[in-house]
Motif scaffolding. Structure first.
Motif, PDB file in Angstrom:
ATOM      1  N   GLN A  66       0.817  -1.212   0.000  1.00  0.00           N
ATOM      2  CA  GLN A  66       0.000   0.000   0.000  1.00  0.00           C
ATOM      3  C   GLN A  66       0.853   1.265   0.000  1.00  0.00           C
ATOM      4  N   MET A  67       1.984   1.258   0.712  1.00  0.00           N
ATOM      5  CA  MET A  67       2.815   2.470   0.719  1.00  0.00           C
ATOM      6  C   MET A  67       3.450   2.692  -0.643  1.00  0.00           C
ATOM      7  N   ARG A  68       3.849   1.625  -1.336  1.00  0.00           N
ATOM      8  CA  ARG A  68       4.417   1.777  -2.678  1.00  0.00           C
ATOM      9  C   ARG A  68       3.349   2.251  -3.666  1.00  0.00           C
ATOM     10  N   MET A  69       2.138   1.757  -3.531  1.00  0.00           N
ATOM     11  CA  MET A  69       1.047   2.204  -4.398  1.00  0.00           C
ATOM     12  C   MET A  69       0.743   3.679  -4.170  1.00  0.00           C
ATOM     13  N   ALA A  70       0.983   4.143  -2.941  1.00  0.00           N
ATOM     14  CA  ALA A  70       0.757   5.552  -2.608  1.00  0.00           C
ATOM     15  C   ALA A  70       1.980   6.419  -2.910  1.00  0.00           C
ATOM     16  N   ARG A  71       2.979   5.853  -3.613  1.00  0.00           N
ATOM     17  CA  ARG A  71       4.188   6.561  -4.046  1.00  0.00           C
ATOM     18  C   ARG A  71       5.087   6.949  -2.878  1.00  0.00           C
ATOM     19  N   HIS A  72       5.024   6.204  -1.790  1.00  0.00           N
ATOM     20  CA  HIS A  72       5.977   6.393  -0.698  1.00  0.00           C
ATOM     21  C   HIS A  72       7.168   5.477  -0.971  1.00  0.00           C
ATOM     22  N   GLU A  73       8.324   6.092  -1.264  1.00  0.00           N
ATOM     23  CA  GLU A  73       9.487   5.315  -1.706  1.00  0.00           C
ATOM     24  C   GLU A  73      10.578   5.219  -0.642  1.00  0.00           C
ATOM     25  N   GLU A  74      10.226   5.465   0.625  1.00  0.00           N
ATOM     26  CA  GLU A  74      11.212   5.348   1.691  1.00  0.00           C
ATOM     27  C   GLU A  74      11.787   3.928   1.731  1.00  0.00           C
ATOM     28  N   PRO A  75      13.075   3.793   2.042  1.00  0.00           N
ATOM     29  CA  PRO A  75      13.654   2.450   2.145  1.00  0.00           C
ATOM     30  C   PRO A  75      13.018   1.659   3.281  1.00  0.00           C
ATOM     31  N   VAL A  76      12.822   0.360   3.030  1.00  0.00           N
ATOM     32  CA  VAL A  76      12.179  -0.518   4.006  1.00  0.00           C
ATOM     33  C   VAL A  76      13.096  -1.695   4.321  1.00  0.00           C
ATOM     34  N   LEU A  77      13.357  -1.887   5.603  1.00  0.00           N
ATOM     35  CA  LEU A  77      14.106  -3.041   6.090  1.00  0.00           C
ATOM     36  C   LEU A  77      13.121  -3.983   6.771  1.00  0.00           C
ATOM     37  N   PHE A  78      12.971  -5.176   6.215  1.00  0.00           N
ATOM     38  CA  PHE A  78      12.066  -6.164   6.789  1.00  0.00           C
ATOM     39  C   PHE A  78      12.755  -6.953   7.890  1.00  0.00           C
ATOM     40  N   LEU A  79      12.038  -7.138   8.994  1.00  0.00           N
ATOM     41  CA  LEU A  79      12.444  -8.078  10.037  1.00  0.00           C
ATOM     42  C   LEU A  79      11.514  -9.272   9.928  1.00  0.00           C
ATOM     43  N   ILE A 149       8.284   8.199 -14.652  1.00  0.00           N
ATOM     44  CA  ILE A 149       8.170   6.800 -14.245  1.00  0.00           C
ATOM     45  C   ILE A 149       8.458   6.706 -12.752  1.00  0.00           C
ATOM     46  N   HIS A 150       7.532   6.132 -12.013  1.00  0.00           N
ATOM     47  CA  HIS A 150       7.683   6.006 -10.564  1.00  0.00           C
ATOM     48  C   HIS A 150       8.393   4.698 -10.232  1.00  0.00           C
ATOM     49  N   LEU A 151       9.546   4.816  -9.584  1.00  0.00           N
ATOM     50  CA  LEU A 151      10.325   3.651  -9.184  1.00  0.00           C
ATOM     51  C   LEU A 151      10.472   3.620  -7.667  1.00  0.00           C
ATOM     52  N   SER A 152      10.522   2.436  -7.116  1.00  0.00           N
ATOM     53  CA  SER A 152      10.861   2.300  -5.699  1.00  0.00           C
ATOM     54  C   SER A 152      12.331   2.665  -5.523  1.00  0.00           C
ATOM     55  N   SER A 153      12.762   2.856  -4.297  1.00  0.00           N
ATOM     56  CA  SER A 153      14.165   3.212  -4.056  1.00  0.00           C
ATOM     57  C   SER A 153      15.104   2.127  -4.565  1.00  0.00           C
ATOM     58  N   LYS A 154      14.710   0.865  -4.418  1.00  0.00           N
ATOM     59  CA  LYS A 154      15.561  -0.222  -4.882  1.00  0.00           C
ATOM     60  C   LYS A 154      15.574  -0.316  -6.402  1.00  0.00           C
ATOM     61  N   GLU A 155      14.436  -0.092  -7.033  1.00  0.00           N
ATOM     62  CA  GLU A 155      14.378  -0.082  -8.496  1.00  0.00           C
ATOM     63  C   GLU A 155      15.233   1.045  -9.065  1.00  0.00           C
ATOM     64  N   PHE A 156      15.238   2.186  -8.381  1.00  0.00           N
ATOM     65  CA  PHE A 156      16.055   3.318  -8.821  1.00  0.00           C
ATOM     66  C   PHE A 156      17.534   2.941  -8.786  1.00  0.00           C
TER      67      PHE A 156
END
Length: 226
Positions: A66-79, A149-156
């Protein structure tokens, strides 16, 4: 001050993480519910989000989607306690930036946090242009045929690597090391999934195609005669 959001339902783990990261100089917000975590993400900006996978009310997967769909591209670290390839592929496909398996050492988590923050803040004066694709690194902007073009931080970061080494065949293990700082097993398709996601954004609706598969080796970005 650098701001971090921790979404973690294990109270003891969350409190320890918050205390340790605050002692390292970060401003930290801790929430223990998935839906509350998503609300925080959508309402304000954080420099990094530390996200548990299994959460009450809303799982980490859904939060990330949902955050990526809302164009929030902050880096995410999964635990996560899930140590299987399919979960890693799922997270990367949704736009995750890194994984850390539970239980973990705090020193390793802190190192990964610093790495992700450093990558996200690196600004250079470089602008890449290939065919009608333009990447403006300082502005974190990518366009093709004039369309944003909207890219996630990792895609960028992945696209920037391909552009930096245009015309060079990049093996999958090199891509995983340089982009994710992870050495994936050679029989997984994590990199293939990431490339396919990137292609869908910058190649599928455009010509000429720029990202090409080199069978048995990896990928290359170049203009080829059609």
């Amino acid at each position: 001050m650098t701001t971090l959001l921790i979404v973690e339902d294990e109270l003891k783990t969350g409190i320890c993480l918050k205390q340790g990261l605050e002692e390292a100089g970060y401003e930290v917000t801790l929430v223990n519910d998935g839906r509350q975590g998503l609300e925080h993400i959508l309402q304000q900006h954080y420099d990094l989000i530390i996200l548990d996978v299994m959460l009450p009310s809303l799982e980490g997967w859904e939060i990330l989607q949902q955050m990526r769909m809302a164009r929030h591209e902050e880096p995410v670290l999964f635990l996560t306690a899930k140590d299987n390839v399919s979960d890693k592929i799922k997270g990367l496909d949704l736009g995750a930036d890194d994984y850390l398996l539970k239980p973990f050492d705090f020193a390793e988590l802190l190192a990964r946090v610093r790495t992700l923050l450093r990558r996200n803040r690196v600004l250079s004066s470089v602008m890449y242009e290939v065919a009608d694709l333009v990447m403006d690194v300082p502005r974190r902007s990518v366009t093709r045929s004039g369309r944003k073009i909207h890219l996630s931080s990792k895609e960028f970061v992945l696209l920037e690597l391909l552009l930096q080494r245009q015309g060079e065949i990049l093996p999958r293990n090199l891509i995983s090391s340089l982009v994710w700082n992870i050495n994936f097993e050679c029989d997984t398709n994590v990199i293939d999934v990431a490339i396919r996601r990137l292609r869908s954004k910058i190649d599928d609706d455009y010509s000429p195609k720029l990202i090409h598969t080199v069978r048995g080796i990896g990928y290359v970005l170049e203009i080829r005669e059609e």
